[in-house]
Design a protein around this motif. Structure first.
Motif, mmCIF file in Angstrom:
data_model
loop_
_atom_site.group_PDB
_atom_site.id
_atom_site.type_symbol
_atom_site.label_atom_id
_atom_site.label_comp_id
_atom_site.label_asym_id
_atom_site.label_seq_id
_atom_site.Cartn_x
_atom_site.Cartn_y
_atom_site.Cartn_z
ATOM 1 N N THR A 126 0.857 -1.189 0.000
ATOM 2 C CA THR A 126 0.000 0.000 0.000
ATOM 3 C C THR A 126 0.892 1.237 0.000
ATOM 4 O OG1 THR A 126 -0.096 0.210 2.411
ATOM 5 C CG2 THR A 126 -1.729 -1.244 1.367
ATOM 6 N N PRO A 127 0.393 2.377 -0.502
ATOM 7 C CA PRO A 127 1.214 3.596 -0.510
ATOM 8 C C PRO A 127 1.718 3.991 0.870
ATOM 9 C CG PRO A 127 -0.712 3.860 -1.917
ATOM 10 C CD PRO A 127 -0.898 2.563 -1.193
ATOM 11 N N ASP A 128 0.936 3.695 1.917
ATOM 12 C CA ASP A 128 1.342 4.060 3.276
ATOM 13 C C ASP A 128 2.592 3.314 3.735
ATOM 14 O OD1 ASP A 128 -2.116 4.309 4.430
ATOM 15 O OD2 ASP A 128 -0.803 5.773 3.428
ATOM 16 N N GLU A 129 2.900 2.206 3.077
ATOM 17 C CA GLU A 129 4.047 1.394 3.475
ATOM 18 C C GLU A 129 5.352 1.875 2.860
ATOM 19 O OE1 GLU A 129 3.320 -2.626 2.426
ATOM 20 O OE2 GLU A 129 1.753 -2.949 3.914
ATOM 21 N N ASP A 130 5.285 2.819 1.926
ATOM 22 C CA ASP A 130 6.462 3.173 1.137
ATOM 23 C C ASP A 130 7.662 3.562 2.003
ATOM 24 O OD1 ASP A 130 7.565 3.720 -1.605
ATOM 25 O OD2 ASP A 130 7.836 5.697 -0.700
ATOM 26 N N ASP A 131 7.470 4.470 2.952
ATOM 27 C CA ASP A 131 8.590 4.936 3.776
ATOM 28 C C ASP A 131 9.169 3.815 4.620
ATOM 29 O OD1 ASP A 131 7.276 8.291 4.399
ATOM 30 O OD2 ASP A 131 8.551 7.499 2.801
ATOM 31 N N ALA A 132 8.295 2.999 5.197
ATOM 32 C CA ALA A 132 8.778 1.901 6.043
ATOM 33 C C ALA A 132 9.577 0.890 5.229
ATOM 34 C CB ALA A 132 7.599 1.213 6.736
ATOM 35 N N VAL A 133 9.092 0.572 4.020
ATOM 36 C CA VAL A 133 9.798 -0.405 3.176
ATOM 37 C C VAL A 133 11.123 0.173 2.709
ATOM 38 C CG1 VAL A 133 9.696 -1.753 1.046
ATOM 39 C CG2 VAL A 133 7.638 -1.491 2.439
ATOM 40 N N ARG A 134 11.131 1.482 2.373
ATOM 41 C CA ARG A 134 12.394 2.126 1.981
ATOM 42 C C ARG A 134 13.416 2.046 3.105
ATOM 43 N NH1 ARG A 134 14.277 6.580 3.603
ATOM 44 N NH2 ARG A 134 12.240 7.282 4.378
ATOM 45 N N LYS A 135 12.985 2.324 4.342
ATOM 46 C CA LYS A 135 13.900 2.274 5.484
ATOM 47 C C LYS A 135 14.438 0.858 5.681
ATOM 48 C CE LYS A 135 14.368 3.511 10.370
ATOM 49 N NZ LYS A 135 15.105 2.285 10.682
ATOM 50 N N THR A 136 13.552 -0.129 5.521
ATOM 51 C CA THR A 136 14.006 -1.520 5.638
ATOM 52 C C THR A 136 15.066 -1.820 4.581
ATOM 53 O OG1 THR A 136 11.863 -2.237 6.502
ATOM 54 C CG2 THR A 136 13.279 -3.938 5.546
ATOM 55 N N ALA A 137 14.832 -1.358 3.350
ATOM 56 C CA ALA A 137 15.799 -1.585 2.274
ATOM 57 C C ALA A 137 17.138 -0.931 2.593
ATOM 58 C CB ALA A 137 15.247 -1.051 0.953
ATOM 59 N N GLU A 138 17.095 0.294 3.117
ATOM 60 C CA GLU A 138 18.342 0.985 3.438
ATOM 61 C C GLU A 138 19.072 0.318 4.596
ATOM 62 O OE1 GLU A 138 16.972 5.479 1.996
ATOM 63 O OE2 GLU A 138 16.901 4.929 4.126
ATOM 64 N N ASP A 139 18.320 -0.183 5.572
ATOM 65 C CA ASP A 139 18.949 -0.897 6.687
ATOM 66 C C ASP A 139 19.623 -2.179 6.213
ATOM 67 O OD1 ASP A 139 16.330 -0.088 9.132
ATOM 68 O OD2 ASP A 139 18.083 1.044 8.431
ATOM 69 N N ILE A 140 18.943 -2.914 5.321
ATOM 70 C CA ILE A 140 19.522 -4.150 4.784
ATOM 71 C C ILE A 140 20.775 -3.831 3.985
ATOM 72 C CG2 ILE A 140 19.136 -6.059 3.178
ATOM 73 C CD1 ILE A 140 16.152 -5.906 3.937
ATOM 74 N N ALA A 141 20.709 -2.776 3.167
ATOM 75 C CA ALA A 141 21.867 -2.394 2.361
ATOM 76 C C ALA A 141 23.064 -2.055 3.247
ATOM 77 C CB ALA A 141 21.518 -1.206 1.464
ATOM 78 N N GLN A 142 22.800 -1.325 4.351
ATOM 79 C CA GLN A 142 23.898 -0.967 5.252
ATOM 80 C C GLN A 142 24.498 -2.206 5.913
ATOM 81 O OE1 GLN A 142 25.148 2.206 5.417
ATOM 82 N NE2 GLN A 142 26.801 1.076 6.423
ATOM 83 N N ARG A 143 23.647 -3.153 6.275
ATOM 84 C CA ARG A 143 24.152 -4.402 6.843
ATOM 85 C C ARG A 143 25.050 -5.130 5.860
ATOM 86 N NH1 ARG A 143 18.965 -7.391 9.512
ATOM 87 N NH2 ARG A 143 20.536 -9.064 9.703
ATOM 88 N N ALA A 144 24.656 -5.117 4.574
ATOM 89 C CA ALA A 144 25.491 -5.750 3.545
ATOM 90 C C ALA A 144 26.814 -5.013 3.395
ATOM 91 C CB ALA A 144 24.743 -5.798 2.212
#
Length: 453
Positions: free
Chosen positions: A206-224
């Motif tokens: 849903t559009p409301d999830e966009d920011d949360a999913v982006r943050k999750t992606a950035e957190d995963i990228a930083q872990r990598a």
């Protein structure tokens, strides 16, 4: 020749390849945790962990699949993610599979036991095993043979449904091929460069999830970037179809990978880099594993003799011994020659090859495109003639030559064929992911995983 995708299922339990499996069979998984110990059996295995429309997924099913996935990750030398994340990932896959199977039943797709038996026979043969040896290997890994049979049936069902609802709708226009080749011709030193890419898909529901999913992606990228194993992060977080095999997209040119990936990568192409990018319905974490010159030798110039052929493939199995296969193929040949049936119809009804839905059509072939036994028999046939049953390592074939021609265009024609295949595969991958996500989204899903723990 085409191979059944069902091979992937046995590789999930036998390892990615026989040689690799032999080398890692007795090695402990990363971290020293045995897969069987990672998900201990509980007393309440029949507890419901999810409801998908009018069907349930039980703790027993979930633990069995987690066990198989853990074995697969171990043999691929991928570190297991935390068990809670692995269970959630596997449950999401089971939910999607259940939604697909329900849709297949609604559309009338049925796979009979003969097809399943034939596929298992082929899987065993491709892994240099008998069916009994395959059964023993599965038992040693804690996989029930009946469960394995049903996974094979589901895989074939999914393939047939996808062919009907996705594959047949993929169209590659001549204008797209022209544009593809023109762009390739405009390259200079980098025109043959290929990039090894892996990815993590995080859908936006849903559009409301966009920011949360982006943050999750950035957190995963930083872990990598901090050194965590990317394939383990893929197994823990990605919702792509290749999540449980490391998210590896293989070697691709910039034209063969999703456009959003290339735009994120193109200004900083360095092996080991991790990128975050957004598509229309998902955020992605992309890792550039490596870069190479992917140039291959061009086809020899000059005229090339080509044959347009069809075939019907049957396997020898416990249910259909060799004598029965030969008898059935001989009867089919007699009916075709008597004018009682056409070859394409008989292929759709009887062939166990993936080309069955196309009437056994193999397209235009030239030297080296098929195995030697098939090629030798095909060359002896006249236009319209049907061969006797021909044995290859794939099984027994009936072959019909539809037409013959001399390709005087040589390399340009083959380049167009390769371009069409590349564009089709790119479209097919994107369309399949969308199709699976839509079927999952349309289903009523009630996840009760937390209640089961």
């Amino acid at each position: 020749m085409n191979k059944f995708k069902t091979l992937a299922l046995v590789l999930a339990t036998l390892g990615a390849a026989a040689a690799q499996a032999a080398s890692v069979m007795d090695q402990p998984p990363a971290g020293g945790v045995e897969p069987a110990a990672a998900a201990p059996l509980q007393a309440d295995l029949d507890r419901i962990v999810a409801v998908v429309n009018n069907e349930v997924i039980t703790e027993t099913e979930l633990q069995q699949r987690v066990h198989t996935v853990a074995i697969n990750l171990r043999r691929a030398q991928i570190e297991l993610p935390p068990m809670e994340q692995l269970r959630q990932q596997v449950l999401e896959r089971l939910i999607t599979e259940r939604a697909i199977m329900q849709h297949a039943r609604q559309t009338g797709i049925r796979i009979d036991d003969q097809m399943v038996n034939a596929s298992i026979e082929q899987i065993a043969r491709q892994n240099n095993l008998t069916v009994e040896e395959l059964r023993s290997r599965l038992a040693a890994d804690g996989v029930a043979f009946n469960s394995f049979r049903e996974e094979i049936r589901d895989e074939i069902t999914t393939q047939r449904l996808r062919e009907r609802e996705v594959d047949e709708k993929i169209v590659v226009l001549d204008s797209e091929i022209d544009a593809y080749l023109a762009e390739q011709a405009g390259f200079t030193g980098d025109e043959t460069t290929e990039y090894h890419v892996a990815h993590i898909l995080l859908p936006i529901n849903t559009p409301d999830e966009d920011d949360a999913v982006r943050k999750t992606a950035e957190d995963i990228a930083q872990r990598a970037r901090n050194g965590e194993e990317f394939s383990s992060l893929v197994a823990a977080f990605s919702r792509a179809d290749d999540a449980l095999s490391g998210g590896d997209l293989g070697w691709r040119t910039k034209l063969d990978m999703p456009e959003v990936f290339w735009k994120a990568m193109e200004n900083d192409l360095k092996a080991g880099n991790v990128y975050v990018t957004r598509s229309q319905r998902a955020w992605h974490v992309v890792k550039l594993e490596g870069e190479r010159n992917g140039a291959t030798a061009k086809l020899a110039g000059g005229p090339v003799e080509q044959t347009h052929a069809r075939h019907i493939l049957m396997f020898v199995s416990d249910i259909t011994p060799e004598a029965d296969v030969l008898r059935r193929l001989s009867e089919i040949k007699a009916r075709i020659e008597a004018g009682e049936a056409d070859f394409a119809t008989m292929a759709r009804l009887n062939s166990v090859d993936a080309t069955a839905t196309r009437g056994g059509d193999l397209g235009w072939l030239q030297d080296g495109d098929t195995v030697p036994e098939f090629e030798a028999a095909m060359k002896k046939l006249k236009k319209g003639e049907v061969s006797e049953p021909i044995k290859t390592n794939y099984g027994y074939h009936l072959i019909q030559v539809v037409d013959r021609r001399t390709d005087t265009e040589g390399n340009p024609q083959r380049m167009r064929i390769a371009a069409r295949q590349a564009l089709r595969q790119k479209k097919l991958a994107e369309a399949t992911a969308t199709w699976q996500r839509e079927l999952r989204d349309e289903a009523y899903v009630d996840v009760r995983l937390n209640d089961a723990e």
